[in-house]
Design a protein around this motif. Structure first.
Motif, PDB file in Angstrom:
ATOM      1  N   ARG A  93       0.782  -1.102   0.004  1.00 12.03           N
ATOM      2  CA  ARG A  93      -0.033  -0.392  -0.145  1.00 12.03           C
ATOM      3  C   ARG A  93       0.473   1.085  -0.040  1.00 12.03           C
ATOM      4  O   ARG A  93       0.079   2.393  -0.441  1.00 12.03           O
ATOM      5  CB  ARG A  93      -0.858   0.223   1.479  1.00 12.03           C
ATOM      6  CG  ARG A  93      -0.006  -0.306   1.970  1.00 12.03           C
ATOM      7  CD  ARG A  93      -1.230  -0.103   3.653  1.00 12.03           C
ATOM      8  NE  ARG A  93      -0.797   0.024   4.963  1.00 12.03           N
ATOM      9  CZ  ARG A  93       0.398   0.982   5.329  1.00 12.03           C
ATOM     10  NH1 ARG A  93      -0.211   1.530   4.761  1.00 12.03           N
ATOM     11  NH2 ARG A  93       0.917   0.041   6.764  1.00 12.03           N
ATOM     12  N   ASN A  94       2.271   1.087   0.528  1.00 13.02           N
ATOM     13  CA  ASN A  94       3.288   2.428   0.031  1.00 13.02           C
ATOM     14  C   ASN A  94       3.849   3.041  -1.026  1.00 13.02           C
ATOM     15  O   ASN A  94       3.820   4.017  -0.893  1.00 13.02           O
ATOM     16  CB  ASN A  94       4.379   1.847   1.387  1.00 13.02           C
ATOM     17  CG  ASN A  94       3.828   1.663   2.973  1.00 13.02           C
ATOM     18  OD1 ASN A  94       3.867   0.248   3.613  1.00 13.02           O
ATOM     19  ND2 ASN A  94       3.417   2.997   4.170  1.00 13.02           N
ATOM     20  N   LEU A  95       3.679   2.032  -1.688  1.00 10.11           N
ATOM     21  CA  LEU A  95       3.718   1.823  -3.016  1.00 10.11           C
ATOM     22  C   LEU A  95       2.737   2.960  -3.757  1.00 10.11           C
ATOM     23  O   LEU A  95       3.140   3.475  -4.698  1.00 10.11           O
ATOM     24  CB  LEU A  95       4.566   0.586  -3.763  1.00 10.11           C
ATOM     25  CG  LEU A  95       5.922   0.508  -3.212  1.00 10.11           C
ATOM     26  CD1 LEU A  95       5.170  -1.116  -3.477  1.00 10.11           C
ATOM     27  CD2 LEU A  95       6.841   1.263  -3.819  1.00 10.11           C
ATOM     28  N   ASP A  96       2.024   2.609  -3.296  1.00 13.08           N
ATOM     29  CA  ASP A  96       0.966   3.875  -3.981  1.00 13.08           C
ATOM     30  C   ASP A  96       1.218   4.789  -4.314  1.00 13.08           C
ATOM     31  O   ASP A  96       1.035   5.810  -5.868  1.00 13.08           O
ATOM     32  CB  ASP A  96      -0.354   4.143  -3.288  1.00 13.08           C
ATOM     33  CG  ASP A  96      -1.719   2.533  -2.861  1.00 13.08           C
ATOM     34  OD1 ASP A  96      -1.292   1.691  -4.324  1.00 13.08           O
ATOM     35  OD2 ASP A  96      -2.205   2.854  -2.766  1.00 13.08           O
ATOM     36  N   VAL A  97       1.964   5.622  -3.767  1.00 18.48           N
ATOM     37  CA  VAL A  97       2.857   7.300  -3.935  1.00 18.48           C
ATOM     38  C   VAL A  97       3.882   6.759  -5.190  1.00 18.48           C
ATOM     39  O   VAL A  97       4.116   7.697  -5.863  1.00 18.48           O
ATOM     40  CB  VAL A  97       3.408   7.921  -2.859  1.00 18.48           C
ATOM     41  CG1 VAL A  97       4.359   7.006  -2.151  1.00 18.48           C
ATOM     42  CG2 VAL A  97       3.679   8.637  -2.829  1.00 18.48           C
ATOM     43  N   SER A  98       4.693   5.666  -4.715  1.00 19.83           N
ATOM     44  CA  SER A  98       5.343   6.148  -5.843  1.00 19.83           C
ATOM     45  C   SER A  98       5.009   5.426  -7.575  1.00 19.83           C
ATOM     46  O   SER A  98       5.230   6.228  -7.956  1.00 19.83           O
ATOM     47  CB  SER A  98       6.388   4.856  -5.874  1.00 19.83           C
ATOM     48  OG  SER A  98       6.835   5.115  -4.535  1.00 19.83           O
ATOM     49  N   LEU A  99       3.662   4.419  -8.036  1.00 18.97           N
ATOM     50  CA  LEU A  99       2.936   4.001  -8.722  1.00 18.97           C
ATOM     51  C   LEU A  99       1.997   5.913  -9.003  1.00 18.97           C
ATOM     52  O   LEU A  99       2.283   5.507 -10.267  1.00 18.97           O
ATOM     53  CB  LEU A  99       1.665   3.146  -8.637  1.00 18.97           C
ATOM     54  CG  LEU A  99       2.242   2.204  -7.855  1.00 18.97           C
ATOM     55  CD1 LEU A  99       1.020   0.861  -7.578  1.00 18.97           C
ATOM     56  CD2 LEU A  99       3.172   0.971  -9.263  1.00 18.97           C
ATOM     57  N   GLU A 100       2.560   6.241  -8.487  1.00 16.69           N
ATOM     58  CA  GLU A 100       1.191   7.878  -8.885  1.00 16.69           C
ATOM     59  C   GLU A 100       2.076   8.608  -8.721  1.00 16.69           C
ATOM     60  O   GLU A 100       2.278  10.311  -9.258  1.00 16.69           O
ATOM     61  CB  GLU A 100       0.252   8.049  -8.427  1.00 16.69           C
ATOM     62  CG  GLU A 100      -0.626   7.229  -8.070  1.00 16.69           C
ATOM     63  CD  GLU A 100      -1.814   7.941  -7.038  1.00 16.69           C
ATOM     64  OE1 GLU A 100      -1.386   8.619  -6.475  1.00 16.69           O
ATOM     65  OE2 GLU A 100      -2.638   6.828  -7.119  1.00 16.69           O
ATOM     66  N   ASP A 101       4.072   8.854  -9.110  1.00 11.77           N
ATOM     67  CA  ASP A 101       4.641   9.252  -9.261  1.00 11.77           C
ATOM     68  C   ASP A 101       4.865  10.307 -10.084  1.00 11.77           C
ATOM     69  O   ASP A 101       5.053  10.041 -12.035  1.00 11.77           O
ATOM     70  CB  ASP A 101       5.962   8.921  -8.788  1.00 11.77           C
ATOM     71  CG  ASP A 101       7.648  10.123  -7.916  1.00 11.77           C
ATOM     72  OD1 ASP A 101       7.731   9.468  -7.084  1.00 11.77           O
ATOM     73  OD2 ASP A 101       7.392  10.451  -9.310  1.00 11.77           O
ATOM     74  N   THR A 102       4.705  11.396 -10.191  1.00 14.96           N
ATOM     75  CA  THR A 102       5.671  12.449 -11.338  1.00 14.96           C
ATOM     76  C   THR A 102       6.932  11.898 -12.272  1.00 14.96           C
ATOM     77  O   THR A 102       6.710  12.402 -13.233  1.00 14.96           O
ATOM     78  CB  THR A 102       5.808  13.977 -11.135  1.00 14.96           C
ATOM     79  OG1 THR A 102       6.409  14.809 -10.277  1.00 14.96           O
ATOM     80  CG2 THR A 102       4.349  13.831 -10.707  1.00 14.96           C
ATOM     81  N   ASP A 103       7.495  11.076 -12.074  1.00 13.69           N
ATOM     82  CA  ASP A 103       8.849  10.450 -12.527  1.00 13.69           C
ATOM     83  C   ASP A 103       8.167   9.316 -13.071  1.00 13.69           C
ATOM     84  O   ASP A 103       8.125   8.295 -12.186  1.00 13.69           O
ATOM     85  CB  ASP A 103       9.916  10.613 -11.809  1.00 13.69           C
ATOM     86  CG  ASP A 103      11.177  10.085 -12.652  1.00 13.69           C
ATOM     87  OD1 ASP A 103      12.143  11.273 -13.333  1.00 13.69           O
ATOM     88  OD2 ASP A 103      11.518   8.871 -12.530  1.00 13.69           O
ATOM     89  N   LEU A 104       8.385   8.916 -14.213  1.00 17.48           N
ATOM     90  CA  LEU A 104       8.691   7.738 -14.706  1.00 17.48           C
ATOM     91  C   LEU A 104       9.085   6.708 -14.279  1.00 17.48           C
ATOM     92  O   LEU A 104       9.057   5.231 -14.178  1.00 17.48           O
ATOM     93  CB  LEU A 104       8.685   7.446 -16.472  1.00 17.48           C
ATOM     94  CG  LEU A 104       8.508   6.516 -16.703  1.00 17.48           C
ATOM     95  CD1 LEU A 104       7.255   5.864 -16.716  1.00 17.48           C
ATOM     96  CD2 LEU A 104       9.071   6.322 -18.543  1.00 17.48           C
ATOM     97  N   THR A 105      10.788   6.711 -13.321  1.00 25.10           N
ATOM     98  CA  THR A 105      11.744   5.459 -13.312  1.00 25.10           C
ATOM     99  C   THR A 105      11.325   5.172 -11.942  1.00 25.10           C
ATOM    100  O   THR A 105      11.283   4.340 -11.765  1.00 25.10           O
ATOM    101  CB  THR A 105      12.869   6.195 -13.468  1.00 25.10           C
ATOM    102  OG1 THR A 105      12.956   7.374 -12.722  1.00 25.10           O
ATOM    103  CG2 THR A 105      13.858   6.648 -14.508  1.00 25.10           C
ATOM    104  N   VAL A 106      10.282   6.171 -11.243  1.00 32.91           N
ATOM    105  CA  VAL A 106       9.970   5.982  -9.671  1.00 32.91           C
ATOM    106  C   VAL A 106       8.844   5.416  -9.931  1.00 32.91           C
ATOM    107  O   VAL A 106       9.120   3.839  -9.695  1.00 32.91           O
ATOM    108  CB  VAL A 106       9.783   6.929  -9.175  1.00 32.91           C
ATOM    109  CG1 VAL A 106       9.194   6.799  -7.901  1.00 32.91           C
ATOM    110  CG2 VAL A 106      10.623   8.071  -8.746  1.00 32.91           C
ATOM    111  N   GLN A 107       8.041   5.310 -11.259  1.00 27.79           N
ATOM    112  CA  GLN A 107       7.040   4.641 -11.451  1.00 27.79           C
ATOM    113  C   GLN A 107       7.756   2.870 -11.503  1.00 27.79           C
ATOM    114  O   GLN A 107       6.874   1.604 -11.265  1.00 27.79           O
ATOM    115  CB  GLN A 107       6.081   5.054 -12.273  1.00 27.79           C
ATOM    116  CG  GLN A 107       4.927   6.328 -12.250  1.00 27.79           C
ATOM    117  CD  GLN A 107       4.329   6.722 -13.547  1.00 27.79           C
ATOM    118  OE1 GLN A 107       3.635   6.305 -14.111  1.00 27.79           O
ATOM    119  NE2 GLN A 107       4.835   8.388 -13.424  1.00 27.79           N
ATOM    120  N   LEU A 108       8.459   2.925 -12.346  1.00 26.82           N
ATOM    121  CA  LEU A 108       8.945   1.895 -13.072  1.00 26.82           C
ATOM    122  C   LEU A 108       9.256   0.676 -11.920  1.00 26.82           C
ATOM    123  O   LEU A 108       9.490  -0.353 -11.395  1.00 26.82           O
ATOM    124  CB  LEU A 108       9.792   1.898 -14.172  1.00 26.82           C
ATOM    125  CG  LEU A 108       9.382   2.317 -15.522  1.00 26.82           C
ATOM    126  CD1 LEU A 108      10.190   3.373 -16.070  1.00 26.82           C
ATOM    127  CD2 LEU A 108       8.194   1.319 -15.779  1.00 26.82           C
TER     128      LEU A 108
END
Length: 181
Positions: A93-108
């Motif tokens: 659940r903590n990764l939700d913020v990373s999935l919605e990150d403005t940076d593509l590398t963070v999302q990946l």
């Protein structure tokens, strides 16, 4: 360890040494990881999170989670990658913020972490990413779902006999749990 303990060595070299030996873990590294994380230097923070992930020790999970929404993209990226190594299903659940990150590398990185953690919740999160407007995110989510599917299929086909056979005709390694197979 000699590089880390050398007071005349450059900090940047010490950070690279910390990253390199962190895979071996051990409590003797903990003070160095903590000091880098607490230093206030962005590069040290990034290296410490990388090192936390490489230790694969779940004790670092809560520190890593704190940096999933850090101001610096490089720190968010390392945190997303590291949580895949030190986290478990409760950290998905903590990764939700990373999935919605403005940076593509963070999302990946978040998709990669979700895949490494695995489980039903992970599959649901990856399914949700299939509707992303970013083609690389969709592709990464598809690949991760495929890998999770293949791992499940492998669990279904490995018999106890096959697992025992991995170590020789009748030999098994002491302490190796084959019960799940």
């Amino acid at each position: 360890m000699g590089v880390l303990q050398n007071p005349t060595e450059y900090d940047s070299v010490k950070l690279k040494a910390l990253e390199a030996i962190s895979v071996f873990g051990g409590e003797e590294l903990d003070p160095y990881i903590e000091a880098a994380w607490d230093s206030g230097d962005i590069h040290a923070r990034q290296s410490s999170i990388f090192a936390m992930g490489r230790t694969s020790n779940p004790k670092w999970a809560e520190k890593v989670v704190q940096d999933l929404d850090h101001d610096a993209v490089a720190v968010r990226y390392e945190a997303a990658m590291a949580i895949g190594e030190v986290g478990d299903e409760q950290h998905l659940r903590n990764l939700d913020v990373s999935l919605e990150d403005t940076d593509l590398t963070v999302q990946l990185a978040a998709i990669s972490a979700i895949e490494r953690i695995g489980g039903d919740v992970a599959k649901d999160k990856l399914q949700g990413m299939l509707t992303s407007s970013e083609p690389r995110v969709v592709e990464a989510a598809q690949q991760s779902l495929q890998i999770l599917k293949e791992e499940e299929e492998l669990d279904e086909v490995v018999t106890p006999e096959m697992a025992r056979g991995m170590y020789g005709s009748a030999d098994t390694l002491p302490g190796v749990d084959l019960e799940g197979y």
